[in-house]
Design a protein around this motif. Structure first.
Motif, PDB file in Angstrom:
ATOM      1  N   MET A   1       0.853  -1.196   0.000  1.00 36.78           N
ATOM      2  CA  MET A   1       0.000   0.000   0.000  1.00 36.78           C
ATOM      3  C   MET A   1       0.885   1.241   0.000  1.00 36.78           C
ATOM      4  O   MET A   1       1.836   1.326   0.771  1.00 36.78           O
ATOM      5  CB  MET A   1      -0.896  -0.003   1.243  1.00 36.78           C
ATOM      6  N   GLN A   3       2.673   4.690   0.676  1.00 39.44           N
ATOM      7  CA  GLN A   3       2.830   5.417   1.919  1.00 39.44           C
ATOM      8  C   GLN A   3       2.134   6.767   1.836  1.00 39.44           C
ATOM      9  O   GLN A   3       1.885   7.299   0.762  1.00 39.44           O
ATOM     10  CB  GLN A   3       4.311   5.603   2.229  1.00 39.44           C
ATOM     11  N   ARG A   5      -0.835   7.613   2.302  1.00 36.50           N
ATOM     12  CA  ARG A   5      -2.186   7.671   1.749  1.00 36.50           C
ATOM     13  C   ARG A   5      -3.074   8.427   2.728  1.00 36.50           C
ATOM     14  O   ARG A   5      -3.030   8.190   3.927  1.00 36.50           O
ATOM     15  CB  ARG A   5      -2.728   6.257   1.528  1.00 36.50           C
ATOM     16  N   TYR A   7      -6.339   9.301   4.613  1.00 31.41           N
ATOM     17  CA  TYR A   7      -7.613   8.684   4.967  1.00 31.41           C
ATOM     18  C   TYR A   7      -7.938   9.033   6.414  1.00 31.41           C
ATOM     19  O   TYR A   7      -7.106   9.570   7.154  1.00 31.41           O
ATOM     20  CB  TYR A   7      -7.545   7.159   4.802  1.00 31.41           C
ATOM     21  N   ASP A  78     -11.390   7.445   2.682  1.00 29.59           N
ATOM     22  CA  ASP A  78     -10.221   8.132   2.132  1.00 29.59           C
ATOM     23  C   ASP A  78     -10.623   9.488   1.558  1.00 29.59           C
ATOM     24  O   ASP A  78     -11.796   9.841   1.503  1.00 29.59           O
ATOM     25  CB  ASP A  78      -9.507   7.271   1.084  1.00 29.59           C
ATOM     26  N   LEU A  88      -8.861   3.837  -1.838  1.00 32.84           N
ATOM     27  CA  LEU A  88      -8.415   2.622  -1.169  1.00 32.84           C
ATOM     28  C   LEU A  88      -9.289   1.448  -1.597  1.00 32.84           C
ATOM     29  O   LEU A  88     -10.499   1.592  -1.775  1.00 32.84           O
ATOM     30  CB  LEU A  88      -8.511   2.787   0.348  1.00 32.84           C
ATOM     31  N   THR A  89      -8.689   0.300  -1.744  1.00 34.55           N
ATOM     32  CA  THR A  89      -9.463  -0.902  -2.028  1.00 34.55           C
ATOM     33  C   THR A  89     -10.074  -1.409  -0.726  1.00 34.55           C
ATOM     34  O   THR A  89      -9.668  -1.008   0.371  1.00 34.55           O
ATOM     35  CB  THR A  89      -8.579  -1.999  -2.629  1.00 34.55           C
ATOM     36  N   GLU A  92      -7.440  -2.940   1.403  1.00 36.26           N
ATOM     37  CA  GLU A  92      -6.608  -1.946   2.091  1.00 36.26           C
ATOM     38  C   GLU A  92      -7.339  -1.359   3.292  1.00 36.26           C
ATOM     39  O   GLU A  92      -6.741  -1.144   4.354  1.00 36.26           O
ATOM     40  CB  GLU A  92      -6.216  -0.838   1.110  1.00 36.26           C
ATOM     41  N   ARG A  93      -8.635  -1.116   3.143  1.00 34.56           N
ATOM     42  CA  ARG A  93      -9.415  -0.592   4.266  1.00 34.56           C
ATOM     43  C   ARG A  93      -9.417  -1.584   5.431  1.00 34.56           C
ATOM     44  O   ARG A  93      -9.239  -1.200   6.591  1.00 34.56           O
ATOM     45  CB  ARG A  93     -10.851  -0.304   3.819  1.00 34.56           C
ATOM     46  N   GLU A  95      -7.251  -3.879   6.044  1.00 30.30           N
ATOM     47  CA  GLU A  95      -5.904  -3.980   6.606  1.00 30.30           C
ATOM     48  C   GLU A  95      -5.645  -2.831   7.581  1.00 30.30           C
ATOM     49  O   GLU A  95      -5.056  -3.027   8.653  1.00 30.30           O
ATOM     50  CB  GLU A  95      -4.869  -3.960   5.481  1.00 30.30           C
ATOM     51  N   ILE A  96      -6.104  -1.638   7.215  1.00 27.92           N
ATOM     52  CA  ILE A  96      -5.937  -0.480   8.098  1.00 27.92           C
ATOM     53  C   ILE A  96      -6.694  -0.702   9.402  1.00 27.92           C
ATOM     54  O   ILE A  96      -6.168  -0.471  10.501  1.00 27.92           O
ATOM     55  CB  ILE A  96      -6.421   0.802   7.396  1.00 27.92           C
TER      56      ILE A  96
END
Length: 241
Positions: A1, A3, A5, A7, A78, A88-89, A92-93, A95-96
């Protein structure tokens, strides 16, 4: 992902919960027949309860469990619509969120017998760039009348409009005090009736058939207590982000 980003991690709106809490303590993505939606309303209701109980009334084990519940009441939004970055996919969401830690802190008040109370207020400063994107956008916008907080939802607009109904109708009534030439009592009544209908229409959510929707938003519109809990949850997790 990538860096840096941009959100924000905020509470789920009432109709956007992704997890439900069941009576046995289980949290999953299936509401079932007994699931309690984990969203900003849940967070607000929990905060009201914890404020009444106080820090001494919550064990460390229970606090950890409540923090986990709040974590499942959050989602990731985001700034792609503002920055032009790729959104964001879903992976990715998630994972965050999986790497997000929630910590519940209690403010305190110690009454003084012969001196002023001692209060501790906690100012929560959001992480880097959480507020910066909107700050930069509004600086570029310049002067303008009115302001809608960055995370105002459709439900907020409907709640505010419904709460202003009497004031708006009072403004309409004031028009009769200095009407234009040819204005009649019948026209004034028609204008008042139109405004009443317009406010009612805009203070209710409709389904695809144009009928009042049987959903949580309309439930909250008719319940000041639930609206209060929702607002507490929004203030706590969104902080005008």
């Amino acid at each position: 992902m990538p860096q840096r980003r941009k959100y924000i991690v905020v509470g789920c709106e009432v109709d956007q919960a992704e997890h439900w809490l069941h009576p046995d303590g289980r949290i999953d993505r299936d509401p079932g027949s007994d699931g309690q939606a984990l969203n900003v309303e849940y967070i607000g209701r929990l905060m009201v309860e914890l404020s009444a109980r106080g820090k001494a009334g919550v064990s460390p084990a229970e606090l950890r469990e409540l923090e986990n519940r709040v974590k499942h009441a959050l989602n990731v939004q985001d700034f792609s619509a503002l920055t032009g970055d790729a959104p964001l996919t879903e992976a990715e969401r998630q994972e965050i969120l999986a790497n997000t830690t929630v910590r519940i802190e209690f403010e305190s008040r110690r009454p003084g017998k012969h001196k002023p109370d001692r209060n501790i207020r906690i100012l929560v400063v959001p992480s880097d760039e959480t507020l910066g994107v909107t700050d930069a956008m509004l600086r570029a916008q310049g002067q303008a009348q009115g302001f809608r907080p960055p995370l105002s939802y459709e439900l907020d607009q409907a709640l505010i409009l419904a709460s202003l109904r009497d004031e708006i109708l009072e403004m309409v009534a004031e028009f009769a005090a200095d009407p234009p030439t040819g204005w009649t009592a019948e026209l004034q009544q028609a204008l008042t009736a139109h405004m009443e209908r317009a406010i009612a229409e805009r203070s209710q959510f409709k389904d695809a058939a144009g009928q009042p929707a049987q959903d949580v938003k309309n439930q909250i519109l008719s319940s000041p207590l639930r609206a209060f809990h929702r607002s507490v949850g929004i203030y706590a997790t969104n902080m005008c982000r």
